[in-house]
Design a protein around this motif. Structure first.
Motif, PDB file in Angstrom:
ATOM      1  N   SER A  71      53.082  49.797  24.594  1.00 38.61           N
ATOM      2  CA  SER A  71      52.545  51.112  24.964  1.00 38.61           C
ATOM      3  C   SER A  71      51.040  51.193  24.737  1.00 38.61           C
ATOM      4  CB  SER A  71      53.247  52.214  24.177  1.00 38.61           C
ATOM      5  OG  SER A  71      53.057  52.034  22.792  1.00 38.61           O
ATOM      6  N   TYR A  72      50.459  50.180  24.104  1.00 42.79           N
ATOM      7  CA  TYR A  72      49.035  50.211  23.792  1.00 42.79           C
ATOM      8  C   TYR A  72      48.155  49.664  24.923  1.00 42.79           C
ATOM      9  CZ  TYR A  72      50.913  50.595  19.014  1.00 42.79           C
ATOM     10  OH  TYR A  72      51.599  50.971  17.895  1.00 42.79           O
ATOM     11  N   LEU A  73      48.729  48.975  25.893  1.00 42.64           N
ATOM     12  CA  LEU A  73      47.928  48.340  26.937  1.00 42.64           C
ATOM     13  C   LEU A  73      47.950  49.178  28.216  1.00 42.64           C
ATOM     14  CD1 LEU A  73      46.195  45.890  27.681  1.00 42.64           C
ATOM     15  CD2 LEU A  73      48.264  44.771  28.523  1.00 42.64           C
ATOM     16  N   TYR A  74      46.755  49.527  28.684  1.00 36.54           N
ATOM     17  CA  TYR A  74      46.588  50.335  29.887  1.00 36.54           C
ATOM     18  C   TYR A  74      45.840  49.504  30.937  1.00 36.54           C
ATOM     19  CZ  TYR A  74      47.659  54.297  26.807  1.00 36.54           C
ATOM     20  OH  TYR A  74      48.260  55.156  25.920  1.00 36.54           O
ATOM     21  N   GLY A  75      46.069  49.821  32.202  1.00 34.60           N
ATOM     22  CA  GLY A  75      45.390  49.041  33.229  1.00 34.60           C
ATOM     23  C   GLY A  75      45.279  49.752  34.560  1.00 34.60           C
ATOM     24  N   GLN A  76      44.457  49.157  35.414  1.00 36.20           N
ATOM     25  CA  GLN A  76      44.299  49.620  36.794  1.00 36.20           C
ATOM     26  C   GLN A  76      44.038  48.392  37.662  1.00 36.20           C
ATOM     27  OE1 GLN A  76      40.736  51.845  38.377  1.00 36.20           O
ATOM     28  NE2 GLN A  76      42.185  53.557  38.365  1.00 36.20           N
ATOM     29  N   SER A  77      44.652  48.367  38.831  1.00 37.51           N
ATOM     30  CA  SER A  77      44.547  47.204  39.719  1.00 37.51           C
ATOM     31  C   SER A  77      43.623  47.484  40.896  1.00 37.51           C
ATOM     32  CB  SER A  77      45.936  46.824  40.255  1.00 37.51           C
ATOM     33  OG  SER A  77      46.761  46.391  39.197  1.00 37.51           O
ATOM     34  N   TRP A  78      42.790  46.495  41.220  1.00 26.60           N
ATOM     35  CA  TRP A  78      41.925  46.513  42.386  1.00 26.60           C
ATOM     36  C   TRP A  78      42.183  45.232  43.166  1.00 26.60           C
ATOM     37  CZ3 TRP A  78      37.955  50.262  43.419  1.00 26.60           C
ATOM     38  CH2 TRP A  78      37.931  51.316  42.499  1.00 26.60           C
ATOM     39  N   THR A  79      41.544  45.071  44.288  1.00 28.96           N
ATOM     40  CA  THR A  79      41.677  43.835  45.057  1.00 28.96           C
ATOM     41  C   THR A  79      40.301  43.373  45.524  1.00 28.96           C
ATOM     42  OG1 THR A  79      42.643  42.781  47.019  1.00 28.96           O
ATOM     43  CG2 THR A  79      42.133  45.132  47.189  1.00 28.96           C
ATOM     44  N   SER A  80      40.139  42.075  45.634  1.00 30.85           N
ATOM     45  CA  SER A  80      38.873  41.527  46.133  1.00 30.85           C
ATOM     46  C   SER A  80      38.908  41.326  47.645  1.00 30.85           C
ATOM     47  CB  SER A  80      38.575  40.184  45.449  1.00 30.85           C
ATOM     48  OG  SER A  80      39.629  39.256  45.692  1.00 30.85           O
ATOM     49  N   LEU A  81      40.046  41.641  48.263  1.00 32.57           N
ATOM     50  CA  LEU A  81      40.204  41.427  49.703  1.00 32.57           C
ATOM     51  C   LEU A  81      40.302  42.781  50.405  1.00 32.57           C
ATOM     52  CD1 LEU A  81      40.549  39.133  51.793  1.00 32.57           C
ATOM     53  CD2 LEU A  81      43.007  39.376  51.519  1.00 32.57           C
ATOM     54  N   PRO A  82      39.337  43.128  51.254  1.00 34.35           N
ATOM     55  CA  PRO A  82      39.339  44.456  51.871  1.00 34.35           C
ATOM     56  C   PRO A  82      40.207  44.544  53.120  1.00 34.35           C
ATOM     57  CG  PRO A  82      37.383  43.266  52.554  1.00 34.35           C
ATOM     58  CD  PRO A  82      38.112  42.362  51.590  1.00 34.35           C
ATOM     59  N   ASP A  83      40.753  45.736  53.343  1.00 32.47           N
ATOM     60  CA  ASP A  83      41.251  46.143  54.649  1.00 32.47           C
ATOM     61  C   ASP A  83      42.281  45.175  55.251  1.00 32.47           C
ATOM     62  OD1 ASP A  83      41.350  47.912  56.741  1.00 32.47           O
ATOM     63  OD2 ASP A  83      39.521  47.203  57.708  1.00 32.47           O
ATOM     64  N   THR A  84      43.465  45.112  54.645  1.00 36.84           N
ATOM     65  CA  THR A  84      44.498  44.205  55.151  1.00 36.84           C
ATOM     66  C   THR A  84      45.737  44.992  55.578  1.00 36.84           C
ATOM     67  OG1 THR A  84      45.536  43.846  52.989  1.00 36.84           O
ATOM     68  CG2 THR A  84      43.710  42.379  53.594  1.00 36.84           C
TER      69      THR A  84
END
Length: 245
Positions: A71-84
């Motif tokens: 419960s202590y680890l938080y995150g957010q995901s992004w991508t390096s590849l645009p517009d797929t």
């Protein structure tokens, strides 16, 4: 200080926010990290929760339930590849305008600044670097099994470090996501959400779903403009809508 793992600070990264959530972010000038454990139920990938179900033995022969630490680890995901095609299909729902996704663009350096500023509010809670941005490694099942076997005996405080390592791993079938993950460890945080103040003009491009009609695109543009976004930053994806799922 935010640690980078296999990521350049100048890298452009992208995220698909449904319009209702993007509206909240721009109005409140905050974005949220969720508990990493919650990702498993969100994307249906049981791999995300696999580490939390482990019972690991410390070098003092203590059996630890990893879920007690998760419960202590938080995150957010992004991508390096645009517009797929795949990402629009996964994140944008055309049935309701508020659920249509908008792809925003920023740089890793901006995410670093946002996470650095948060330390003033939350502080460091453990001895190792607890803010990081890393590129996800995509593995075959045998590689995942080998990683678990490599853990061996460890100190109780190592569980956090191992969990962060695991959060930067994913099954090979998700490789198309080209994922970049922002992770923050907060041992004193009890809520399901960790909030970060966004930077002014942090997002320099807003891309609309290519499947939207001209009328729908205009409606989304007006919403974004009312939220203070310059029309010059808004465009519609040029992908051919006929090629979609």
């Amino acid at each position: 200080m935010v640690k980078l793992i296999n990521v350049d600070p100048n890298l452009l990264v992208y995220k698909y926010f449904q319009l209702k959530w993007l509206k909240n972010i721009l109005e409140e000038k905050k974005m949220s990290f969720k508990r990493v454990l919650s990702w498993a139920s969100n994307d249906g990938d049981s791999f995300e929760a696999l580490f939390s179900r482990q019972r690991l033995k410390s070098d003092g022969n203590e059996v630890l339930k990893v879920s007690d630490f998760c419960s202590y680890l938080y995150g957010q995901s992004w991508t390096s590849l645009p517009d797929t095609f795949e990402m629009w299909c996964n994140y944008s729902d055309l049935m309701k305008l508020e659920n249509v996704a908008v792809m925003v663009r920023t740089r890793v350096s901006s995410l670093m600044s946002v996470m650095d500023d948060s330390i003033k509010h939350y502080g460091h809670s453990i001895s190792f670097n607890d803010r990081l941005i890393g590129k996800v490694e995509y593995l075959q099942q045998n590689q995942i099994d080998e990683w678990f076997l490599s853990l061996g005996s460890f100190h109780a405080e190592d569980v956090a470090n191992y969990q962060i390592q695991y959060a930067l791993k994913k099954r090979r079938s998700f490789e198309y996501e080209n994922e970049i993950r922002c992770l923050a460890w907060e041992a004193e945080k009890k809520e399901a959400i960790l909030s970060f103040d966004i930077l002014p003009n942090m997002f320099d491009e807003f891309v609309l779903d290519p499947r939207l009609t001209a009328e729908e695109s205009q409606k989304v543009c007006l919403i974004l403009k009312d939220l203070g976004i310059s029309r010059m930053k808004i465009k519609q994806s040029s992908l051919a809508s006929s090629s979609f799922c």
